[in-house]
Design a protein around this motif. Sequence first.
Motif, PDB file in Angstrom:
ATOM      1  N   CYS A  40      39.963  56.101  52.319  1.00  0.00           N
ATOM      2  CA  CYS A  40      38.781  55.319  51.971  1.00  0.00           C
ATOM      3  C   CYS A  40      39.068  54.481  50.736  1.00  0.00           C
ATOM      4  CB  CYS A  40      37.602  56.244  51.666  1.00  0.00           C
ATOM      5  SG  CYS A  40      36.968  57.071  53.127  1.00  0.00           S
ATOM      6  N   TRP A  41      38.359  53.359  50.635  1.00  0.00           N
ATOM      7  CA  TRP A  41      38.488  52.507  49.458  1.00  0.00           C
ATOM      8  C   TRP A  41      37.764  53.145  48.289  1.00  0.00           C
ATOM      9  CZ3 TRP A  41      41.468  48.204  49.309  1.00  0.00           C
ATOM     10  CH2 TRP A  41      41.917  47.712  50.538  1.00  0.00           C
ATOM     11  N   LEU A  42      38.233  52.869  47.096  1.00  0.00           N
ATOM     12  CA  LEU A  42      37.567  53.314  45.877  1.00  0.00           C
ATOM     13  C   LEU A  42      36.708  52.181  45.340  1.00  0.00           C
ATOM     14  CD1 LEU A  42      40.568  55.033  44.057  1.00  0.00           C
ATOM     15  CD2 LEU A  42      38.652  56.169  45.194  1.00  0.00           C
ATOM     16  N   LEU A  43      35.606  52.528  44.714  1.00  0.00           N
ATOM     17  CA  LEU A  43      34.807  51.554  43.995  1.00  0.00           C
ATOM     18  C   LEU A  43      35.406  51.467  42.602  1.00  0.00           C
ATOM     19  CD1 LEU A  43      32.295  49.762  44.121  1.00  0.00           C
ATOM     20  CD2 LEU A  43      30.983  51.710  43.275  1.00  0.00           C
ATOM     21  N   THR A  44      35.707  50.268  42.131  1.00  0.00           N
ATOM     22  CA  THR A  44      36.367  50.127  40.833  1.00  0.00           C
ATOM     23  C   THR A  44      35.662  49.096  39.960  1.00  0.00           C
ATOM     24  OG1 THR A  44      37.894  48.377  41.527  1.00  0.00           O
ATOM     25  CG2 THR A  44      38.632  50.655  41.837  1.00  0.00           C
ATOM     26  N   PHE A  45      35.838  49.255  38.674  1.00  0.00           N
ATOM     27  CA  PHE A  45      35.419  48.244  37.704  1.00  0.00           C
ATOM     28  C   PHE A  45      36.539  48.110  36.694  1.00  0.00           C
ATOM     29  CE2 PHE A  45      33.798  46.782  33.703  1.00  0.00           C
ATOM     30  CZ  PHE A  45      33.107  45.654  34.100  1.00  0.00           C
ATOM     31  N   PRO A  46      37.065  46.915  36.496  1.00  0.00           N
ATOM     32  CA  PRO A  46      36.768  45.693  37.236  1.00  0.00           C
ATOM     33  C   PRO A  46      37.107  45.849  38.716  1.00  0.00           C
ATOM     34  CG  PRO A  46      38.312  45.279  35.418  1.00  0.00           C
ATOM     35  CD  PRO A  46      38.087  46.731  35.486  1.00  0.00           C
ATOM     36  N   GLU A  47      36.580  44.933  39.520  1.00  0.00           N
ATOM     37  CA  GLU A  47      36.825  44.963  40.968  1.00  0.00           C
ATOM     38  C   GLU A  47      38.316  44.884  41.258  1.00  0.00           C
ATOM     39  OE1 GLU A  47      34.918  45.148  43.716  1.00  0.00           O
ATOM     40  OE2 GLU A  47      33.006  45.250  42.661  1.00  0.00           O
ATOM     41  N   ASN A  48      38.731  45.537  42.331  1.00  0.00           N
ATOM     42  CA  ASN A  48      40.127  45.408  42.756  1.00  0.00           C
ATOM     43  C   ASN A  48      40.178  44.490  43.970  1.00  0.00           C
ATOM     44  OD1 ASN A  48      40.729  47.056  45.395  1.00  0.00           O
ATOM     45  ND2 ASN A  48      39.323  48.332  44.215  1.00  0.00           N
ATOM     46  N   THR A  49      41.286  43.816  44.125  1.00  0.00           N
ATOM     47  CA  THR A  49      41.519  42.945  45.263  1.00  0.00           C
ATOM     48  C   THR A  49      42.712  43.484  46.027  1.00  0.00           C
ATOM     49  OG1 THR A  49      40.689  41.043  44.020  1.00  0.00           O
ATOM     50  CG2 THR A  49      41.988  40.567  45.985  1.00  0.00           C
ATOM     51  N   GLN A  50      42.466  43.897  47.257  1.00  0.00           N
ATOM     52  CA  GLN A  50      43.509  44.466  48.112  1.00  0.00           C
ATOM     53  C   GLN A  50      44.277  45.578  47.408  1.00  0.00           C
ATOM     54  OE1 GLN A  50      45.763  41.068  49.388  1.00  0.00           O
ATOM     55  NE2 GLN A  50      44.179  40.398  50.802  1.00  0.00           N
ATOM     56  N   GLY A  51      43.541  46.443  46.684  1.00  0.00           N
ATOM     57  CA  GLY A  51      44.157  47.591  46.030  1.00  0.00           C
ATOM     58  C   GLY A  51      44.807  47.299  44.693  1.00  0.00           C
ATOM     59  N   ILE A  52      44.645  46.092  44.163  1.00  0.00           N
ATOM     60  CA  ILE A  52      45.203  45.728  42.862  1.00  0.00           C
ATOM     61  C   ILE A  52      44.055  45.501  41.886  1.00  0.00           C
ATOM     62  CG2 ILE A  52      46.629  44.103  41.553  1.00  0.00           C
ATOM     63  CD1 ILE A  52      48.245  45.554  43.656  1.00  0.00           C
ATOM     64  N   LEU A  53      44.022  46.269  40.813  1.00  0.00           N
ATOM     65  CA  LEU A  53      43.028  46.096  39.760  1.00  0.00           C
ATOM     66  C   LEU A  53      43.780  45.522  38.561  1.00  0.00           C
ATOM     67  CD1 LEU A  53      40.403  48.698  38.618  1.00  0.00           C
ATOM     68  CD2 LEU A  53      41.714  47.386  36.985  1.00  0.00           C
ATOM     69  N   ARG A  54      43.372  44.330  38.135  1.00  0.00           N
ATOM     70  CA  ARG A  54      44.025  43.685  36.996  1.00  0.00           C
ATOM     71  C   ARG A  54      43.103  43.739  35.797  1.00  0.00           C
ATOM     72  NH1 ARG A  54      48.754  41.138  38.293  1.00  0.00           N
ATOM     73  NH2 ARG A  54      49.110  40.817  40.501  1.00  0.00           N
ATOM     74  N   SER A  55      43.628  44.225  34.670  1.00  0.00           N
ATOM     75  CA  SER A  55      42.832  44.346  33.459  1.00  0.00           C
ATOM     76  C   SER A  55      43.720  44.162  32.243  1.00  0.00           C
ATOM     77  CB  SER A  55      42.148  45.719  33.405  1.00  0.00           C
ATOM     78  OG  SER A  55      41.378  45.841  32.240  1.00  0.00           O
ATOM     79  N   GLU A  56      43.119  43.631  31.187  1.00  0.00           N
ATOM     80  CA  GLU A  56      43.824  43.486  29.918  1.00  0.00           C
ATOM     81  C   GLU A  56      43.954  44.841  29.241  1.00  0.00           C
ATOM     82  OE1 GLU A  56      45.257  40.868  28.693  1.00  0.00           O
ATOM     83  OE2 GLU A  56      44.394  39.240  29.875  1.00  0.00           O
ATOM     84  N   LEU A  57      44.910  44.960  28.339  1.00  0.00           N
ATOM     85  CA  LEU A  57      45.062  46.173  27.546  1.00  0.00           C
ATOM     86  C   LEU A  57      43.847  46.345  26.646  1.00  0.00           C
ATOM     87  CD1 LEU A  57      48.821  45.913  26.532  1.00  0.00           C
ATOM     88  CD2 LEU A  57      47.811  47.266  28.371  1.00  0.00           C
ATOM     89  N   ASN A  58      43.538  47.596  26.312  1.00  0.00           N
ATOM     90  CA  ASN A  58      42.424  47.996  25.444  1.00  0.00           C
ATOM     91  C   ASN A  58      41.053  47.848  26.091  1.00  0.00           C
ATOM     92  OD1 ASN A  58      44.007  48.866  23.246  1.00  0.00           O
ATOM     93  ND2 ASN A  58      44.358  46.726  22.700  1.00  0.00           N
ATOM     94  N   TYR A  59      40.972  47.426  27.359  1.00  0.00           N
ATOM     95  CA  TYR A  59      39.711  47.418  28.086  1.00  0.00           C
ATOM     96  C   TYR A  59      39.612  48.715  28.875  1.00  0.00           C
ATOM     97  CZ  TYR A  59      38.768  42.507  27.127  1.00  0.00           C
ATOM     98  OH  TYR A  59      38.494  41.321  26.510  1.00  0.00           O
TER      99      TYR A  59
END
Length: 145
Positions: free
Chosen positions: A31-50
């Motif tokens: 099953c897919w996970l709900l993520t924040f920030p949103e992930n796109t095709q299983g990739i969640l991109r976020s800056e450091l310290n967030y």
Amino acid sequence: MQAATPWCWKPAGDAGVRRSRYRSTPTLMGCWLLTFPENTQGILRSELNYSAILQWVASIEPEPALRWTFNGHPRGIGERLIIQRLSLEDLGIYVCLAENSQGMYFSQPVTIMLPRNSAFALIVAAPVVLVGSTVFTIIWKLRCG
């Protein structure tokens, strides 16, 4: 007694911005996970310290015990994994494992990465390299993403 069919969240469209609820049977795909920030095709991109949040949202009866793995190693328990102040050590692949008397279910993996346009650069210095009688410092500049 027949196992209840779990509810999962599925990304809508390629952007993965909106999610729709759908009924699925447990499969090896997970099953897919709900993520924040949103992930796109299983990739969640976020800056450091967030912060990043991953949440199991499948409804399975009887209620499963939930465990999280990070790069194949135990990382936490419960339906939500909160990563505060994202660091380089937190970048990698996360999976949620749900286990009850009916079996074991896996989430789709989510890979946390730095944004492609990140200005972050890692400088690694190897202070001592001997070449003849001269000592050099070698510096590598690695761009993440």
